[in-house]
Write an enzyme that holds these catalytic residues in place. Structure first.
Site, PDB file in Angstrom:
ATOM      1  N   LYS A  28      44.324  50.371  48.678  1.00 27.64           N
ATOM      2  CA  LYS A  28      44.962  49.386  47.799  1.00 27.64           C
ATOM      3  C   LYS A  28      45.085  49.926  46.381  1.00 27.64           C
ATOM      4  O   LYS A  28      46.139  49.803  45.753  1.00 27.64           O
ATOM      5  CB  LYS A  28      44.162  48.083  47.838  1.00 27.64           C
ATOM      6  CG  LYS A  28      44.766  46.956  47.015  1.00 27.64           C
ATOM      7  CD  LYS A  28      44.424  45.593  47.588  1.00 27.64           C
ATOM      8  CE  LYS A  28      42.972  45.239  47.418  1.00 27.64           C
ATOM      9  NZ  LYS A  28      42.632  44.855  46.032  1.00 27.64           N
ATOM     10  N   GLY A 101      44.051  41.200  40.616  1.00 29.96           N
ATOM     11  CA  GLY A 101      43.545  41.601  39.299  1.00 29.96           C
ATOM     12  C   GLY A 101      43.997  43.006  38.942  1.00 29.96           C
ATOM     13  O   GLY A 101      44.348  43.285  37.786  1.00 29.96           O
ATOM     14  N   ARG A 129      40.407  34.342  36.310  1.00 32.66           N
ATOM     15  CA  ARG A 129      39.717  35.612  36.001  1.00 32.66           C
ATOM     16  C   ARG A 129      39.974  36.064  34.558  1.00 32.66           C
ATOM     17  O   ARG A 129      41.042  35.828  33.998  1.00 32.66           O
ATOM     18  CB  ARG A 129      40.155  36.682  37.009  1.00 32.66           C
ATOM     19  CG  ARG A 129      39.754  36.294  38.423  1.00 32.66           C
ATOM     20  CD  ARG A 129      40.170  37.312  39.454  1.00 32.66           C
ATOM     21  NE  ARG A 129      39.448  38.561  39.297  1.00 32.66           N
ATOM     22  CZ  ARG A 129      39.724  39.652  40.007  1.00 32.66           C
ATOM     23  NH1 ARG A 129      40.710  39.643  40.895  1.00 32.66           N
ATOM     24  NH2 ARG A 129      39.025  40.746  39.835  1.00 32.66           N
ATOM     25  N   SER A 174      34.644  49.303  34.557  1.00 30.82           N
ATOM     26  CA  SER A 174      35.847  48.779  35.194  1.00 30.82           C
ATOM     27  C   SER A 174      36.966  49.803  35.198  1.00 30.82           C
ATOM     28  O   SER A 174      37.450  50.230  34.145  1.00 30.82           O
ATOM     29  CB  SER A 174      36.326  47.514  34.459  1.00 30.82           C
ATOM     30  OG  SER A 174      37.637  47.198  34.873  1.00 30.82           O
ATOM     31  N   ASP A 326      33.311  46.628  45.564  1.00 30.56           N
ATOM     32  CA  ASP A 326      33.998  45.693  46.466  1.00 30.56           C
ATOM     33  C   ASP A 326      33.269  45.536  47.796  1.00 30.56           C
ATOM     34  O   ASP A 326      33.687  44.735  48.638  1.00 30.56           O
ATOM     35  CB  ASP A 326      35.432  46.177  46.725  1.00 30.56           C
ATOM     36  CG  ASP A 326      36.298  46.057  45.480  1.00 30.56           C
ATOM     37  OD1 ASP A 326      35.986  45.221  44.604  1.00 30.56           O
ATOM     38  OD2 ASP A 326      37.286  46.807  45.374  1.00 30.56           O
ATOM     39  N   LYS A 353      35.144  38.584  40.316  1.00 33.37           N
ATOM     40  CA  LYS A 353      36.127  39.151  41.256  1.00 33.37           C
ATOM     41  C   LYS A 353      37.052  38.025  41.753  1.00 33.37           C
ATOM     42  O   LYS A 353      37.147  36.985  41.116  1.00 33.37           O
ATOM     43  CB  LYS A 353      35.397  39.849  42.408  1.00 33.37           C
ATOM     44  CG  LYS A 353      34.598  41.075  41.954  1.00 33.37           C
ATOM     45  CD  LYS A 353      35.524  42.173  41.480  1.00 33.37           C
ATOM     46  CE  LYS A 353      34.770  43.379  40.981  1.00 33.37           C
ATOM     47  NZ  LYS A 353      35.661  44.361  40.359  1.00 33.37           N
ATOM     48  N   ARG A 357      31.515  36.295  43.842  1.00 34.44           N
ATOM     49  CA  ARG A 357      31.101  36.780  45.173  1.00 34.44           C
ATOM     50  C   ARG A 357      29.598  36.640  45.421  1.00 34.44           C
ATOM     51  O   ARG A 357      29.174  36.593  46.572  1.00 34.44           O
ATOM     52  CB  ARG A 357      31.546  38.240  45.358  1.00 34.44           C
ATOM     53  CG  ARG A 357      33.035  38.335  45.568  1.00 34.44           C
ATOM     54  CD  ARG A 357      33.534  39.752  45.732  1.00 34.44           C
ATOM     55  NE  ARG A 357      34.938  39.723  46.148  1.00 34.44           N
ATOM     56  CZ  ARG A 357      35.748  40.773  46.105  1.00 34.44           C
ATOM     57  NH1 ARG A 357      35.314  41.933  45.654  1.00 34.44           N
ATOM     58  NH2 ARG A 357      36.997  40.659  46.507  1.00 34.44           N
ATOM     59  N   ARG A 402      37.788  39.444  50.791  1.00 37.35           N
ATOM     60  CA  ARG A 402      36.575  40.139  51.261  1.00 37.35           C
ATOM     61  C   ARG A 402      35.489  39.154  51.706  1.00 37.35           C
ATOM     62  O   ARG A 402      34.670  39.467  52.567  1.00 37.35           O
ATOM     63  CB  ARG A 402      36.055  41.101  50.189  1.00 37.35           C
ATOM     64  CG  ARG A 402      37.090  42.172  49.859  1.00 37.35           C
ATOM     65  CD  ARG A 402      36.551  43.405  49.200  1.00 37.35           C
ATOM     66  NE  ARG A 402      37.629  44.111  48.523  1.00 37.35           N
ATOM     67  CZ  ARG A 402      38.504  44.941  49.116  1.00 37.35           C
ATOM     68  NH1 ARG A 402      38.414  45.191  50.404  1.00 37.35           N
ATOM     69  NH2 ARG A 402      39.460  45.519  48.426  1.00 37.35           N
TER      70      ARG A 402
HETATM   71  C1  S3P Z   1      40.111  48.417  41.207  1.00 32.74           C
HETATM   72  C2  S3P Z   1      38.997  48.333  40.413  1.00 32.74           C
HETATM   73  C3  S3P Z   1      37.862  47.440  40.684  1.00 32.74           C
HETATM   74  C4  S3P Z   1      37.908  46.847  42.097  1.00 32.74           C
HETATM   75  C5  S3P Z   1      39.294  46.420  42.489  1.00 32.74           C
HETATM   76  C6  S3P Z   1      40.248  47.608  42.432  1.00 32.74           C
HETATM   77  C7  S3P Z   1      41.182  49.353  40.825  1.00 32.74           C
HETATM   78  O1  S3P Z   1      37.897  46.375  39.755  1.00 32.74           O
HETATM   79  O2  S3P Z   1      37.029  45.745  42.204  1.00 32.74           O
HETATM   80  O3  S3P Z   1      39.296  45.894  43.794  1.00 32.74           O
HETATM   81  O4  S3P Z   1      42.071  49.620  41.672  1.00 32.74           O
HETATM   82  O5  S3P Z   1      41.162  49.850  39.692  1.00 32.74           O
HETATM   83  P1  S3P Z   1      37.212  46.496  38.297  1.00 32.74           P
HETATM   84  O6  S3P Z   1      37.959  47.477  37.514  1.00 32.74           O
HETATM   85  O7  S3P Z   1      37.305  45.112  37.717  1.00 32.74           O
HETATM   86  O8  S3P Z   1      35.790  46.903  38.574  1.00 32.74           O
END
Ligand code: S3P
Length: 448
Positions: A28, A101, A129, A174, A326, A353, A357, A402
């Protein structure tokens, strides 16, 4: 779009043994980035193995709204005719990022240093969020953001007409924040730097370098310093998206808890910023063989042979959290079938998230007869041993894919069936979850 349709309740009952081959769909994170970076390159990027989950489809639609030509040629095979760095046009309507997100935060980053205004929204989950974590650093470039209270969507971002480069230390671990800043830095003159104390997934750095940006990563006492030289011409690429280790986690963990299982999961990423769950499962005593290590789509991968067996509860090292952020929901299901206690500390990010969660897992596990403890930053699961979870409850999924998949897997190994109130969010990341798990031997059916 998930959360906008009718709920699809689903039930999982005692299953197995699970056997066969589980080919999970494309990653993803990499799929979002392939579309976004393709839209910012000048010319045609070709993508194979793209995840066709709703989150990624929403990003494809957004890239069209900013002026890129995005075309589907066949299953997972797409092209993006990009408009170049600084070439985005102002969207004519609100950008709806659905449940994603990653989508909304990265897209805010890539329009924030172009003179235009865009308004973003999403489903009921995404609208709860926090976006301040992204709009705060974007304001340093000169962008402005006007959202609801608490920095929530819907939100309008006014891009900086004369952006300045930024040096920014991320206050939370993040990859989305890091990526938003790097994407904004693409259209700012000079060097933009992101400093991250704990390493998060590094797909943006790797892929931006592949698209021809000058990206330099230095390990220092402060953490990783990622420096990007602004206003490059991004060259279109051919991107082969590898399989998603966060999706692979579901059949892998199902095989570990469903008695007698023995499955094969090809091409699971061993990227050190993504493989924390797999290290943790091995620490718990899981029977996993990592075969045929190689590179696929620019990621180190291995084929996994996974067999059911006894597991022990452990203290998960908190510094591992960013590399498995995740995966805590499904890990807490595995922990429920282990002998002894599993302690997950340093996990407060789970509260922001797609759902909270920690709360969603704690309430659902309790309803299924599992003893849990939690505080703001911790989840502790008291294991009941193989087959020891009573089950017999319905978990609330709060529009979180999830959480839905985790409780369905709980139901495959517990004494009584487990239902989820809504399985439709699974479509955001793993649209073939039900047929794939059913083929392995899972008993899944629509609930009444
Ligand atoms: C992601 C970063 C993570 C993860 C999300 C995908 C990404 O989030 O939880 O499913 O593709 O950069 P955070 O950056 O908020 O940790």
């Amino acid at each position: 779009m998930s959360g906008h349709g009718t709920a699809q309740p689903m039930t999982a009952r005692k299953s197995g043994p699970l056997t066969g081959r589980a080919e999970v769909p494309g990653d993803k994170s990499i799929s979002h980035r392939a579309l976004i970076f393709g839209a910012m390159a000048l010319g045609e990027t070709r993508i194979t193995g793209l995840l066709e989950g709703q989150d990624v489809l929403d990003t494809a639609r957004a890239m069209r709204a900013f002026g890129a030509e995005v075309t589907r040629h066949g299953a997972g095979t797409w092209s993006v005719h990009g408009v170049g760095v600084g070439g985005f046009g102002e969207p004519a309507d609100v950008i709806d990022c659905g449940n994603s997100g990653t989508g909304v935060r990265l897209i805010m980053g890539c329009m924030a240093t172009t003179a235009m205004t865009a308004t973003f929204t999403g489903d009921a989950s995404l609208r709860k969020r926090p976006m301040g974590r992204v709009t705060d650093p974007l304001s340093l470039f000169g962008a402005r953001a006007y959202g609801r209270s608490g920095g929530r969507l819907p939100m309008t971002v006014v891009g900086a007409a004369s952006p300045v480069p930024v040096r920014y230390a991320t206050p939370v671990a993040s990859a989305q924040v890091k990526s938003a800043v790097l994407l904004a830095g693409l259209n700012a003159p000079g060097e933009t730097a992101v400093i991250e104390r704990e390493a998060t997934r590094d797909h943006s750095e790797r892929m931006l370098a592949g698209f021809g940006a000058r990206v330099h990563v230095e390990k220092t006492a402060e953490g990783n310093v990622i420096t990007l030289t602004g206003q490059p011409e991004l060259r279109p690429q051919t991107v082969a998206v590898p399989r998603d280790p966060s999706s692979a986690a579901f059949p892998v963990c199902a095989a570990l808890v469903v008695a007698g299982s023995d499955i094969f999961v090809p091409g699971v990423s061993q990227n050190l910023t993504r493989n924390g769950l797999y290290l943790t499962l091995v620490d718990m005593g899981a029977d996993i063989m990592f075969e045929n290590p190689r590179e696929e789509g620019g990621e180190p991968v291995a084929d996994l042979r996974v067999r059911f067996g006894p597991l022990s509860g452990i203290e998960v090292p908190p510094e591992r959290a960013p590399s498995m952020i995740d995966e805590y929901p499904i890990l807490s299901v595995v922990a429920a079938f282990a002998e002894g206690t599993t302690v997950m500390r340093g996990v407060r990010e789970l509260r922001v998230k797609e759902s909270d969660r920690i709360d969603a897992m704690a309430r659902g596990l309790e309803a299924c007869g599992v003893r849990v403890e939690e505080d703001e930053d911790t989840l502790i699961v008291h294991g009941m041993g193989p087959g020891g979870v009573p089950g017999g409850a319905t978990a609330t999924t709060h529009l979180d894919h999830r959480i839905a998949m985790s409780f369905l897997i709980l139901g495959m190994a517990s004494k009584q069936p487990v239902s989820v109130d809504d399985a439709s969010p699974i479509n955001t990341s793993f649209p073939v979850f039900t047929p794939l798990m059913t083929r392995l031997g899972a008993h899944l059916e629509p609930a009444q």
